[in-house]
Design a protein around this motif. Structure first.
Motif, mmCIF file in Angstrom:
data_model
loop_
_atom_site.group_PDB
_atom_site.id
_atom_site.type_symbol
_atom_site.label_atom_id
_atom_site.label_comp_id
_atom_site.label_asym_id
_atom_site.label_seq_id
_atom_site.Cartn_x
_atom_site.Cartn_y
_atom_site.Cartn_z
ATOM 1 N N GLY A 7 -4.525 1.870 -11.816
ATOM 2 C CA GLY A 7 -4.794 3.272 -12.157
ATOM 3 C C GLY A 7 -6.259 3.626 -12.062
ATOM 4 O O GLY A 7 -6.782 4.347 -12.906
ATOM 5 N N ILE A 8 -6.919 3.097 -11.044
ATOM 6 C CA ILE A 8 -8.346 3.391 -10.797
ATOM 7 C C ILE A 8 -8.431 4.066 -9.432
ATOM 8 O O ILE A 8 -7.888 3.560 -8.442
ATOM 9 C CB ILE A 8 -9.176 2.081 -10.829
ATOM 10 N N SER A 9 -9.132 5.207 -9.370
ATOM 11 C CA SER A 9 -9.137 5.970 -8.108
ATOM 12 C C SER A 9 -9.969 5.302 -7.025
ATOM 13 O O SER A 9 -9.662 5.424 -5.844
ATOM 14 C CB SER A 9 -9.655 7.387 -8.365
ATOM 15 N N GLY A 64 -5.756 5.979 -15.172
ATOM 16 C CA GLY A 64 -4.317 5.970 -14.874
ATOM 17 C C GLY A 64 -3.456 5.439 -16.001
ATOM 18 O O GLY A 64 -2.228 5.611 -15.985
ATOM 19 N N ALA A 121 -1.171 7.501 -6.331
ATOM 20 C CA ALA A 121 -1.552 8.425 -5.245
ATOM 21 C C ALA A 121 -1.847 7.634 -3.977
ATOM 22 O O ALA A 121 -2.769 6.812 -3.965
ATOM 23 C CB ALA A 121 -2.787 9.217 -5.667
ATOM 24 N N VAL A 124 -3.154 -0.904 -7.643
ATOM 25 C CA VAL A 124 -1.913 -0.206 -7.976
ATOM 26 C C VAL A 124 -2.305 1.217 -8.347
ATOM 27 O O VAL A 124 -3.086 1.431 -9.282
ATOM 28 C CB VAL A 124 -1.187 -0.873 -9.179
ATOM 29 N N ASN A 125 -1.791 2.169 -7.592
ATOM 30 C CA ASN A 125 -2.140 3.569 -7.852
ATOM 31 C C ASN A 125 -0.983 4.444 -7.375
ATOM 32 O O ASN A 125 -0.372 4.149 -6.352
ATOM 33 C CB ASN A 125 -3.428 3.936 -7.091
ATOM 34 N N GLN A 142 -17.099 -2.737 -18.596
ATOM 35 C CA GLN A 142 -17.214 -1.799 -17.466
ATOM 36 C C GLN A 142 -17.634 -2.474 -16.160
ATOM 37 O O GLN A 142 -18.627 -3.191 -16.095
ATOM 38 C CB GLN A 142 -18.218 -0.690 -17.789
ATOM 39 N N VAL A 143 -16.865 -2.174 -15.134
ATOM 40 C CA VAL A 143 -17.176 -2.666 -13.784
ATOM 41 C C VAL A 143 -17.752 -1.501 -12.987
ATOM 42 O O VAL A 143 -17.219 -0.396 -13.040
ATOM 43 C CB VAL A 143 -15.889 -3.171 -13.089
ATOM 44 N N ALA A 164 -13.731 5.414 -7.107
ATOM 45 C CA ALA A 164 -14.976 6.166 -6.892
ATOM 46 C C ALA A 164 -16.041 5.198 -6.380
ATOM 47 O O ALA A 164 -15.996 4.000 -6.682
ATOM 48 C CB ALA A 164 -15.434 6.793 -8.221
ATOM 49 N N ALA A 204 -14.301 5.547 -16.717
ATOM 50 C CA ALA A 204 -13.428 6.499 -17.411
ATOM 51 C C ALA A 204 -12.750 5.809 -18.603
ATOM 52 O O ALA A 204 -12.617 6.390 -19.683
ATOM 53 C CB ALA A 204 -12.387 7.039 -16.441
ATOM 54 N N ALA A 228 -5.496 7.402 -2.622
ATOM 55 C CA ALA A 228 -6.598 6.998 -3.513
ATOM 56 C C ALA A 228 -7.590 6.105 -2.749
ATOM 57 O O ALA A 228 -7.184 5.173 -2.058
ATOM 58 C CB ALA A 228 -6.041 6.255 -4.730
ATOM 59 N N GLN A 286 -21.296 0.458 -10.820
ATOM 60 C CA GLN A 286 -22.731 0.648 -10.642
ATOM 61 C C GLN A 286 -23.515 0.598 -11.945
ATOM 62 O O GLN A 286 -24.589 0.010 -12.010
ATOM 63 C CB GLN A 286 -22.946 2.010 -9.980
ATOM 64 N N THR A 287 -22.995 1.218 -12.989
ATOM 65 C CA THR A 287 -23.704 1.185 -14.262
ATOM 66 C C THR A 287 -23.057 0.197 -15.228
ATOM 67 O O THR A 287 -23.395 0.151 -16.403
ATOM 68 C CB THR A 287 -23.756 2.593 -14.899
HETATM 69 P P1 FAD Z 1 -9.937 8.670 -12.106
HETATM 70 O O1 FAD Z 1 -10.902 8.934 -11.015
HETATM 71 O O2 FAD Z 1 -9.495 9.827 -12.924
HETATM 72 O O3 FAD Z 1 -8.675 7.963 -11.429
HETATM 73 C C1 FAD Z 1 -7.484 7.682 -12.100
HETATM 74 C C2 FAD Z 1 -6.519 7.151 -11.057
HETATM 75 O O4 FAD Z 1 -5.340 6.718 -11.700
HETATM 76 C C3 FAD Z 1 -6.105 8.180 -10.009
HETATM 77 O O5 FAD Z 1 -6.366 7.673 -8.712
HETATM 78 C C4 FAD Z 1 -4.617 8.360 -10.226
HETATM 79 O O6 FAD Z 1 -3.895 8.547 -9.018
HETATM 80 C C5 FAD Z 1 -4.243 7.046 -10.873
HETATM 81 N N1 FAD Z 1 -3.080 7.093 -11.751
HETATM 82 C C6 FAD Z 1 -2.806 7.988 -12.714
HETATM 83 N N2 FAD Z 1 -1.682 7.655 -13.383
HETATM 84 C C7 FAD Z 1 -1.222 6.502 -12.807
HETATM 85 C C8 FAD Z 1 -0.096 5.657 -13.025
HETATM 86 N N3 FAD Z 1 0.784 5.905 -14.001
HETATM 87 N N4 FAD Z 1 0.048 4.573 -12.251
HETATM 88 C C9 FAD Z 1 -0.828 4.292 -11.243
HETATM 89 N N5 FAD Z 1 -1.895 5.068 -10.986
HETATM 90 C C10 FAD Z 1 -2.104 6.147 -11.767
HETATM 91 N N6 FAD Z 1 -17.398 4.512 -12.692
HETATM 92 C C11 FAD Z 1 -17.100 3.196 -12.856
HETATM 93 O O7 FAD Z 1 -15.921 2.831 -12.837
HETATM 94 N N7 FAD Z 1 -18.092 2.295 -13.064
HETATM 95 C C12 FAD Z 1 -19.388 2.620 -13.081
HETATM 96 O O8 FAD Z 1 -20.262 1.742 -13.285
HETATM 97 C C13 FAD Z 1 -19.746 3.991 -12.892
HETATM 98 N N8 FAD Z 1 -21.030 4.382 -12.880
HETATM 99 C C14 FAD Z 1 -21.328 5.675 -12.607
HETATM 100 C C15 FAD Z 1 -22.666 6.072 -12.481
HETATM 101 C C16 FAD Z 1 -22.980 7.380 -12.195
HETATM 102 C C17 FAD Z 1 -24.419 7.756 -12.046
HETATM 103 C C18 FAD Z 1 -21.955 8.341 -12.030
HETATM 104 C C19 FAD Z 1 -22.280 9.766 -11.686
HETATM 105 C C20 FAD Z 1 -20.630 7.969 -12.171
HETATM 106 C C21 FAD Z 1 -20.302 6.643 -12.462
HETATM 107 N N9 FAD Z 1 -18.964 6.241 -12.591
HETATM 108 C C22 FAD Z 1 -18.683 4.911 -12.729
HETATM 109 C C23 FAD Z 1 -17.854 7.214 -12.669
HETATM 110 C C24 FAD Z 1 -17.076 7.374 -11.367
HETATM 111 O O9 FAD Z 1 -17.691 8.347 -10.568
HETATM 112 C C25 FAD Z 1 -15.640 7.817 -11.663
HETATM 113 O O10 FAD Z 1 -15.670 8.998 -12.409
HETATM 114 C C26 FAD Z 1 -14.809 6.769 -12.407
HETATM 115 O O11 FAD Z 1 -14.902 5.528 -11.767
HETATM 116 C C27 FAD Z 1 -13.350 7.215 -12.433
HETATM 117 O O12 FAD Z 1 -12.584 6.304 -13.155
HETATM 118 P P2 FAD Z 1 -11.037 6.123 -12.855
HETATM 119 O O13 FAD Z 1 -10.862 5.697 -11.440
HETATM 120 O O14 FAD Z 1 -10.498 5.259 -13.917
HETATM 121 O O15 FAD Z 1 -10.473 7.590 -13.120
#
Ligand code: FAD
Length: 365
Positions: free
Chosen positions: A311-313, A254, A334, A331-332, A294-295, A315, A282, A337, A297-298
């Motif tokens: 800005g973290i969805s 985000g 969407a 804080v997001n 990094q916070v 997952a 991400a 989320a 599972q991995t």
């Molecule tokens: P996104 O899912 O893209 O979310 C971004 C968010 O930001 C969205 O909800 C959006 O609405 C919001 N946003 C955008 N712009 C703004 C704004 N201006 N203000 C407020 N909100 C905004 N992920 C981890 O985090 N940690 C792990 O240890 C981890 N291990 C994994 C292990 C495996 C085996 C796999 C398959 C995946 C793993 N993942 C891990 C990845 C995980 O599945 C997600 O892909 C990842 O967490 C997504 O990161 P994100 O929430 O930052 O990004």
């Protein structure tokens, strides 16, 4: 290797924790394991022991006692000053074969992840790696202990202990399910446990003074060690202490529209609380923060007093590392989320507008 029968379950008793130390300092996660080990040992009515290897490490026994150890076995040798897999695995396996603990817990640090499988293979037992939860069937234990209390000591060993299984839970299939694993036929039951997932108990001075220390007489020579450590190079940059922090402010994708400002805002917010900055995968994969941030599972598992997700969805793999935080603010922009499902307070809005308001409000308070 000496003859070691590990299928006669009645021969094994006690919960052990491998007490990893580096350069004379206990790894903080050992104290989490010790605190959890105390609960397991109490449920099972057995002794909790630490196994401490190194050179001149006696001084650490008291701290281990303070977090629950009844006894600390110490293997002291210049050959154990620096970790090597072969030396440590030999001493641990020799000691386990002699003393026969029922459970052996190891922190899933880099060293623990190297040592655990080596020892398990040598001891011909199973190992559940990277556990996030440990449990024993208290009711079955209670029944066992009740039955045992009615018998003369000589007959207790003959009781069936096969129900005394440690239930070791860990994420599986990319974190989509939690698998609970038992090791019913062999002892010791071995688990490596993720740092930061178990709660450390309070330091107890009385317990610290009561701990029993037993020096092991070990058989270890240069010939047993095939690897030689030439130099230990310390990371130049201090790694962020996510697991020990009371406040973590994490950023996710985000912040992508202005990464520099996003990270600056997170740092400013974190510094208002004396906290640290973390990130979703991400954010790490995009190169905005280094891997130690990094916070999830991995990444690291955290349970701070306050976790702020910007800005973290949310997952499942991210939630696995932070959902046990005492208070979560998300804080997001969407409103649907998934992070809001685990948040105590959710703010639906653009983080670039919301966070400056949060910082101003804290400063004004
Ligand atoms: P996104 O899912 O893209 O979310 C971004 C968010 O930001 C969205 O909800 C959006 O609405 C919001 N946003 C955008 N712009 C703004 C704004 N201006 N203000 C407020 N909100 C905004 N992920 C981890 O985090 N940690 C792990 O240890 C981890 N291990 C994994 C292990 C495996 C085996 C796999 C398959 C995946 C793993 N993942 C891990 C990845 C995980 O599945 C997600 O892909 C990842 O967490 C997504 O990161 P994100 O929430 O930052 O990004």
């Amino acid at each position: 290797m000496a003859e070691f029968n590990n299928t006669n379950l009645a021969d094994f008793s006690g919960v052990w924790v491998f007490c990893e130390q580096r350069q004379g300092k206990l790894q903080p996660t050992v104290l989490e394991l010790m605190s959890e080990g105390r609960k397991l040992a109490d449920d099972m009515g057995v002794e909790l022991c630490g196994l401490l290897l190194g050179k001149d490490v006696d001084g650490m026994a008291k701290e281990l006692g303070a977090y629950g150890a009844d006894k600390v076995y110490i293997a002291d040798s210049p050959l154990l000053e620096t970790y090597t897999t072969d030396a440590y695995a030999k001493v641990i396996c020799d000691t386990v074969m002699e003393k026969k603990p029922e459970i052996m817990l190891i922190a899933a640090t880099n060293i623990g992840r190297d040592l655990g499988p080596r020892c398990a293979a040598r001891l011909h037992t199973g190992l559940t790696a990277d556990c996030t939860h440990l449990d024993v069937d208290v009711e079955k234990y209670a029944a066992f202990l009740k039955e045992a209390s009615t018998l003369p000591e000589a007959q207790i060993d003959a009781l069936d202990r096969s129900d005394r299984n440690l239930k070791m839970t860990r994420p599986a299939f990319g974190g989509h399910l939690m698998a609970t694993i038992i090791c019913p036929r062999f002892r010791p039951q071995m688990a490596t446990v993720r740092p930061g997932v178990l709660k450390k108990s309070e330091y107890d001075e009385a317990k610290a003074n009561a701990v029993v220390v037993e020096k092991l007489s070990i058989s270890l020579s240069e010939a047993d060690i095939e690897t030689k450590v030439l130099e230990v190079v310390k990371e130049a940059k201090e790694l962020v202490d996510l697991t020990g922090a009371e406040v973590v402010v994490s950023v996710g994708r985000g912040i992508s529209k202005d990464v520099e400002t996003g990270i600056k805002l997170a740092e400013e917010l974190a510094s208002e609380f004396g906290g640290v900055v973390g990130g979703s995968r991400a954010a790490i994969d995009s190169g905005w923060l280094t891997a130690d941030h990094q916070v999830g599972q991995t990444g690291k598992t955290v349970h701070p007093k306050l976790y702020i997700a910007l800005g973290i969805s949310g997952a499942i793999q991210h939630k696995a590392g932070m959902q046990d935080s005492e208070c979560i603010i998300a804080v997001n922009k969407a409103d649907g989320a998934p992070i809001f499902d685990v948040a105590d307070y959710g703010i639906c809005g653009d983080l670039f507008k919301v966070v400056p308001m949060m910082i101003d409000a804290i400063k004004a308070a």
